[in-house]
Design a protein around this motif. Structure first.
Motif, PDB file in Angstrom:
ATOM      1  N   GLY A 167       0.556  26.513  23.090  1.00  0.00           N
ATOM      2  CA  GLY A 167       0.431  25.085  23.314  1.00  0.00           C
ATOM      3  C   GLY A 167      -1.038  24.700  23.388  1.00  0.00           C
ATOM      4  O   GLY A 167      -1.923  25.560  23.451  1.00  0.00           O
ATOM      5  N   ALA A 168      -1.293  23.399  23.373  1.00  0.00           N
ATOM      6  CA  ALA A 168      -2.677  22.927  23.336  1.00  0.00           C
ATOM      7  C   ALA A 168      -3.289  22.771  24.718  1.00  0.00           C
ATOM      8  O   ALA A 168      -4.480  22.500  24.834  1.00  0.00           O
ATOM      9  CB  ALA A 168      -2.748  21.596  22.592  1.00  0.00           C
ATOM     10  N   ILE A 169      -2.494  22.923  25.779  1.00  0.00           N
ATOM     11  CA  ILE A 169      -3.014  22.832  27.134  1.00  0.00           C
ATOM     12  C   ILE A 169      -2.837  24.177  27.820  1.00  0.00           C
ATOM     13  O   ILE A 169      -1.724  24.697  27.915  1.00  0.00           O
ATOM     14  CB  ILE A 169      -2.299  21.725  27.944  1.00  0.00           C
ATOM     15  N   LEU A 170      -3.950  24.740  28.270  1.00  0.00           N
ATOM     16  CA  LEU A 170      -3.952  26.051  28.908  1.00  0.00           C
ATOM     17  C   LEU A 170      -4.583  25.935  30.292  1.00  0.00           C
ATOM     18  O   LEU A 170      -5.419  25.055  30.532  1.00  0.00           O
ATOM     19  CB  LEU A 170      -4.745  27.050  28.061  1.00  0.00           C
ATOM     20  N   THR A 171      -4.188  26.827  31.186  1.00  0.00           N
ATOM     21  CA  THR A 171      -4.769  26.840  32.527  1.00  0.00           C
ATOM     22  C   THR A 171      -5.164  28.252  32.923  1.00  0.00           C
ATOM     23  O   THR A 171      -4.636  29.232  32.391  1.00  0.00           O
ATOM     24  CB  THR A 171      -3.781  26.287  33.575  1.00  0.00           C
ATOM     25  N   GLY A 172      -6.094  28.324  33.862  1.00  0.00           N
ATOM     26  CA  GLY A 172      -6.543  29.611  34.383  1.00  0.00           C
ATOM     27  C   GLY A 172      -7.247  29.389  35.701  1.00  0.00           C
ATOM     28  O   GLY A 172      -7.275  28.273  36.243  1.00  0.00           O
ATOM     29  N   PRO A 173      -7.839  30.443  36.254  1.00  0.00           N
ATOM     30  CA  PRO A 173      -8.542  30.309  37.531  1.00  0.00           C
ATOM     31  C   PRO A 173      -9.730  29.356  37.422  1.00  0.00           C
ATOM     32  O   PRO A 173     -10.375  29.251  36.376  1.00  0.00           O
ATOM     33  CB  PRO A 173      -9.011  31.741  37.827  1.00  0.00           C
ATOM     34  N   GLU A 174     -10.035  28.688  38.532  1.00  0.00           N
ATOM     35  CA  GLU A 174     -11.226  27.841  38.570  1.00  0.00           C
ATOM     36  C   GLU A 174     -12.468  28.672  38.245  1.00  0.00           C
ATOM     37  O   GLU A 174     -12.521  29.870  38.513  1.00  0.00           O
ATOM     38  CB  GLU A 174     -11.399  27.227  39.949  1.00  0.00           C
ATOM     39  N   THR A 175     -13.467  28.004  37.691  1.00  0.00           N
ATOM     40  CA  THR A 175     -14.682  28.715  37.302  1.00  0.00           C
ATOM     41  C   THR A 175     -15.876  27.774  37.315  1.00  0.00           C
ATOM     42  O   THR A 175     -15.724  26.566  37.113  1.00  0.00           O
ATOM     43  CB  THR A 175     -14.531  29.333  35.898  1.00  0.00           C
ATOM     44  N   ASP A 176     -17.044  28.327  37.567  1.00  0.00           N
ATOM     45  CA  ASP A 176     -18.292  27.600  37.385  1.00  0.00           C
ATOM     46  C   ASP A 176     -19.121  28.214  36.265  1.00  0.00           C
ATOM     47  O   ASP A 176     -20.306  27.904  36.127  1.00  0.00           O
ATOM     48  CB  ASP A 176     -19.096  27.575  38.687  1.00  0.00           C
TER      49      ASP A 176
ATOM     50  N   ASN B 233      -2.759  30.630  30.816  1.00  0.00           N
ATOM     51  CA  ASN B 233      -1.345  30.259  30.826  1.00  0.00           C
ATOM     52  C   ASN B 233      -1.117  29.059  29.920  1.00  0.00           C
ATOM     53  O   ASN B 233      -1.831  28.055  30.008  1.00  0.00           O
ATOM     54  CB  ASN B 233      -0.902  29.929  32.252  1.00  0.00           C
ATOM     55  N   ASP B 234      -0.109  29.163  29.068  1.00  0.00           N
ATOM     56  CA  ASP B 234       0.203  28.161  28.057  1.00  0.00           C
ATOM     57  C   ASP B 234       1.354  27.289  28.545  1.00  0.00           C
ATOM     58  O   ASP B 234       2.411  27.799  28.898  1.00  0.00           O
ATOM     59  CB  ASP B 234       0.570  28.904  26.768  1.00  0.00           C
ATOM     60  N   SER B 235       1.138  25.964  28.576  1.00  0.00           N
ATOM     61  CA  SER B 235       2.177  25.079  29.107  1.00  0.00           C
ATOM     62  C   SER B 235       2.986  24.370  28.035  1.00  0.00           C
ATOM     63  O   SER B 235       3.749  23.466  28.344  1.00  0.00           O
ATOM     64  CB  SER B 235       1.555  24.057  30.070  1.00  0.00           C
ATOM     65  N   GLY B 236       2.842  24.752  26.779  1.00  0.00           N
ATOM     66  CA  GLY B 236       3.759  24.305  25.742  1.00  0.00           C
ATOM     67  C   GLY B 236       3.483  22.914  25.192  1.00  0.00           C
ATOM     68  O   GLY B 236       2.385  22.380  25.288  1.00  0.00           O
ATOM     69  N   TYR B 237       4.528  22.340  24.607  1.00  0.00           N
ATOM     70  CA  TYR B 237       4.410  21.060  23.920  1.00  0.00           C
ATOM     71  C   TYR B 237       4.130  19.902  24.874  1.00  0.00           C
ATOM     72  O   TYR B 237       4.598  19.877  26.016  1.00  0.00           O
ATOM     73  CB  TYR B 237       5.698  20.740  23.160  1.00  0.00           C
ATOM     74  N   VAL B 238       3.386  18.918  24.348  1.00  0.00           N
ATOM     75  CA  VAL B 238       3.128  17.648  25.022  1.00  0.00           C
ATOM     76  C   VAL B 238       3.768  16.551  24.173  1.00  0.00           C
ATOM     77  O   VAL B 238       3.856  16.683  22.943  1.00  0.00           O
ATOM     78  CB  VAL B 238       1.608  17.422  25.161  1.00  0.00           C
ATOM     79  N   ASN B 239       4.218  15.459  24.798  1.00  0.00           N
ATOM     80  CA  ASN B 239       4.910  14.438  24.014  1.00  0.00           C
ATOM     81  C   ASN B 239       3.946  13.683  23.100  1.00  0.00           C
ATOM     82  O   ASN B 239       2.725  13.877  23.140  1.00  0.00           O
ATOM     83  CB  ASN B 239       5.725  13.503  24.915  1.00  0.00           C
ATOM     84  N   GLU B 240       4.504  12.794  22.281  1.00  0.00           N
ATOM     85  CA  GLU B 240       3.741  12.153  21.211  1.00  0.00           C
ATOM     86  C   GLU B 240       2.620  11.244  21.698  1.00  0.00           C
ATOM     87  O   GLU B 240       1.738  10.875  20.913  1.00  0.00           O
ATOM     88  CB  GLU B 240       4.686  11.358  20.311  1.00  0.00           C
ATOM     89  N   ASP B 241       2.618  10.874  22.981  1.00  0.00           N
ATOM     90  CA  ASP B 241       1.530  10.044  23.506  1.00  0.00           C
ATOM     91  C   ASP B 241       0.238  10.831  23.668  1.00  0.00           C
ATOM     92  O   ASP B 241      -0.831  10.233  23.882  1.00  0.00           O
ATOM     93  CB  ASP B 241       1.928   9.429  24.850  1.00  0.00           C
ATOM     94  N   GLY B 242       0.315  12.154  23.585  1.00  0.00           N
ATOM     95  CA  GLY B 242      -0.881  12.982  23.648  1.00  0.00           C
ATOM     96  C   GLY B 242      -1.504  13.031  25.031  1.00  0.00           C
ATOM     97  O   GLY B 242      -0.822  12.930  26.051  1.00  0.00           O
ATOM     98  N   VAL B 243      -2.818  13.186  25.053  1.00  0.00           N
ATOM     99  CA  VAL B 243      -3.584  13.352  26.287  1.00  0.00           C
ATOM    100  C   VAL B 243      -4.583  12.203  26.389  1.00  0.00           C
ATOM    101  O   VAL B 243      -5.234  11.857  25.399  1.00  0.00           O
ATOM    102  CB  VAL B 243      -4.321  14.705  26.290  1.00  0.00           C
ATOM    103  N   THR B 244      -4.706  11.620  27.576  1.00  0.00           N
ATOM    104  CA  THR B 244      -5.647  10.514  27.785  1.00  0.00           C
ATOM    105  C   THR B 244      -6.649  10.888  28.867  1.00  0.00           C
ATOM    106  O   THR B 244      -6.264  11.290  29.966  1.00  0.00           O
ATOM    107  CB  THR B 244      -4.906   9.231  28.206  1.00  0.00           C
TER     108      THR B 244
ATOM    109  N   SER C 153       9.365  24.566  30.341  1.00  0.00           N
ATOM    110  CA  SER C 153       8.940  25.957  30.426  1.00  0.00           C
ATOM    111  C   SER C 153       8.427  26.248  31.830  1.00  0.00           C
ATOM    112  O   SER C 153       8.143  25.332  32.614  1.00  0.00           O
ATOM    113  CB  SER C 153       7.833  26.239  29.406  1.00  0.00           C
ATOM    114  N   ALA C 154       8.276  27.524  32.136  1.00  0.00           N
ATOM    115  CA  ALA C 154       7.810  27.904  33.469  1.00  0.00           C
ATOM    116  C   ALA C 154       6.417  27.351  33.752  1.00  0.00           C
ATOM    117  O   ALA C 154       6.145  26.838  34.845  1.00  0.00           O
ATOM    118  CB  ALA C 154       7.823  29.420  33.618  1.00  0.00           C
ATOM    119  N   GLU C 155       5.509  27.416  32.770  1.00  0.00           N
ATOM    120  CA  GLU C 155       4.139  26.966  33.015  1.00  0.00           C
ATOM    121  C   GLU C 155       4.063  25.449  33.126  1.00  0.00           C
ATOM    122  O   GLU C 155       3.309  24.924  33.950  1.00  0.00           O
ATOM    123  CB  GLU C 155       3.193  27.483  31.926  1.00  0.00           C
ATOM    124  N   ALA C 156       4.835  24.734  32.305  1.00  0.00           N
ATOM    125  CA  ALA C 156       4.873  23.275  32.452  1.00  0.00           C
ATOM    126  C   ALA C 156       5.418  22.908  33.825  1.00  0.00           C
ATOM    127  O   ALA C 156       4.904  22.007  34.498  1.00  0.00           O
ATOM    128  CB  ALA C 156       5.719  22.662  31.340  1.00  0.00           C
TER     129      ALA C 156
END
Length: 199
Positions: free
Chosen positions: A19-28, A43-54, A91-94
């Motif tokens: 998926g296009a949105i991934l997460t991981g531990p905080e970092t500097d 971690n991959d959170s899968g598909y996002v709906n057609e409105d995308g990301v704002t 999904s589990a990550e979402a």
């Protein structure tokens, strides 16, 4: 400078293998360029709906006025940056992004049932994580990077016959060690010509 259509990017997700949105531990640790990112182990959170990301930046200012009451200057007093989207997968990550890490339990599939998941809503703390948003437009690439982000608002979960069950979220972004909340990296996909070989 002349106009250049190569500088026009379309915000389509880069999700060929994840998926296009991934997460991981905080970092500097802040990458210098888009090529310095490593998405391994995230971690991959899968598909996002057609409105995308704002992405929604917000600046708050305070006005300085002179003796006559005329505004002569504004001081930046606060910055907030939010990013919102709607998960299209259960999904589990979402679910972990929406319900919280500790509020999602997954049971592996067996011969008697498929993969099962339980999520719970309540007065639960949603953890801070690093967030990565990947965009690809042909050879053009964009990565939006949030070193410290936390889901602070969750939208309605629709249960209707005419559409999917979705998980809408809004992410608050917090400043890193350099005082920055959100980074945007690009690559326009245009490679320079190789240098001519010497005699």
């Amino acid at each position: 400078m002349a106009v250049n259509s190569k500088n026009v990017f379309v915000g389509a997700p880069d999700q060929a293998t994840t998926g296009a949105i991934l997460t991981g531990p905080e970092t500097d640790t802040i990458p210098q360029t888009i090529d310095d990112f490593s998405f391994t182990g995230l971690n991959d959170s899968g598909y996002v709906n057609e409105d995308g990301v704002t992405i929604t930046p917000s600046d708050s200012t305070s006005s300085i006025k002179d003796w006559a009451g005329a505004e002569i200057r504004r001081i930046l007093t606060e910055f907030t940056g939010e990013i919102s989207w709607t998960h299209l997968e259960l999904s589990a990550e979402a679910a972990r992004n929406y319900f919280g890490e500790e509020q999602v339990q997954v049971t592996a599939a067996t011969e008697l049932h498929g993969t099962q998941m339980r999520g719970s809503l309540g007065k639960n703390y949603l953890p801070n994580k690093a967030w990565y948003f990947k965009v690809k437009d042909g050879d053009r690439r964009v990565v939006v990077f949030v070193p410290h982000g936390q889901v602070v608002s969750r939208g309605d979960i629709p249960l209707v016959q005419s559409g999917p069950i979705t998980l809408p979220v809004t992410l608050a972004t917090y400043p890193d060690a350099h005082g920055q909340n959100i980074y945007l990296y690009t690559d326009d996909g245009i490679f320079s010509a190789p240098a001519p070989e010497g005699p």
